[in-house]
Design a protein around this motif. Sequence first.
Motif, short mmCIF file in Angstrom:
data_model
loop_
_atom_site.label_atom_id
_atom_site.label_comp_id
_atom_site.label_asym_id
_atom_site.label_seq_id
_atom_site.Cartn_x
_atom_site.Cartn_y
_atom_site.Cartn_z
N VAL A 1 0.83 -1.19 0.00
CA VAL A 1 0.00 0.00 0.00
C VAL A 1 0.87 1.25 0.00
O VAL A 1 0.62 2.19 -0.74
N SER A 2 1.93 1.25 0.81
CA SER A 2 2.79 2.43 0.87
C SER A 2 3.53 2.62 -0.45
O SER A 2 3.77 3.75 -0.88
N GLU A 3 3.90 1.52 -1.13
CA GLU A 3 4.52 1.64 -2.45
C GLU A 3 3.55 2.26 -3.45
O GLU A 3 3.93 3.11 -4.25
N ALA B 1 3.20 5.95 -2.81
CA ALA B 1 4.39 6.68 -3.24
C ALA B 1 4.38 6.93 -4.74
O ALA B 1 4.90 7.94 -5.21
N THR B 2 3.78 6.03 -5.51
CA THR B 2 3.79 6.18 -6.97
C THR B 2 2.62 6.99 -7.51
O THR B 2 2.64 7.42 -8.65
N LEU B 3 1.60 7.22 -6.68
CA LEU B 3 0.43 7.94 -7.16
C LEU B 3 0.76 9.34 -7.65
O LEU B 3 0.14 9.85 -8.57
N ASP C 1 2.93 17.55 -10.06
CA ASP C 1 3.33 18.64 -9.19
C ASP C 1 2.31 18.75 -8.06
O ASP C 1 1.15 19.09 -8.30
N PRO C 2 2.71 18.46 -6.81
CA PRO C 2 1.75 18.50 -5.70
C PRO C 2 1.22 19.91 -5.43
O PRO C 2 0.20 20.08 -4.76
N ASN C 3 1.89 20.94 -5.97
CA ASN C 3 1.45 22.32 -5.74
C ASN C 3 0.56 22.84 -6.86
O ASN C 3 0.05 23.95 -6.78
#
Length: 91
Positions: free
Chosen positions: A63-65, A68-70, A75-77
């Motif tokens: 799930v954490s992998e 991380a790839t999503l 750009d998160p901003n």
Amino acid sequence: MTTQVLIRLPTEVARRFRNAIPARQRSEFVRKLLEENLPNVDDHMYELALQAEAFDRANPEEVSELDATLMDGLDPNETFDNAKLLALCQK
């Protein structure tokens, strides 16, 4: 609310149906048959969701992998700009 449905049956099946089930009871008979035999999609989807949750709990590293790839390459901003979208669609 009810909906009328037209179905086609082989002549022999239709004859047996008419002989076995009185005219005013046929719709109820067919309704019961369908309710008892059709799969309930909502129940199936709920079971799948439970299985997915159980998998996530049993495999937290996967799930954490995935998490991380999503955002890979995004750009998160960045924010949604409706005017920019409209301009792109008009090209």
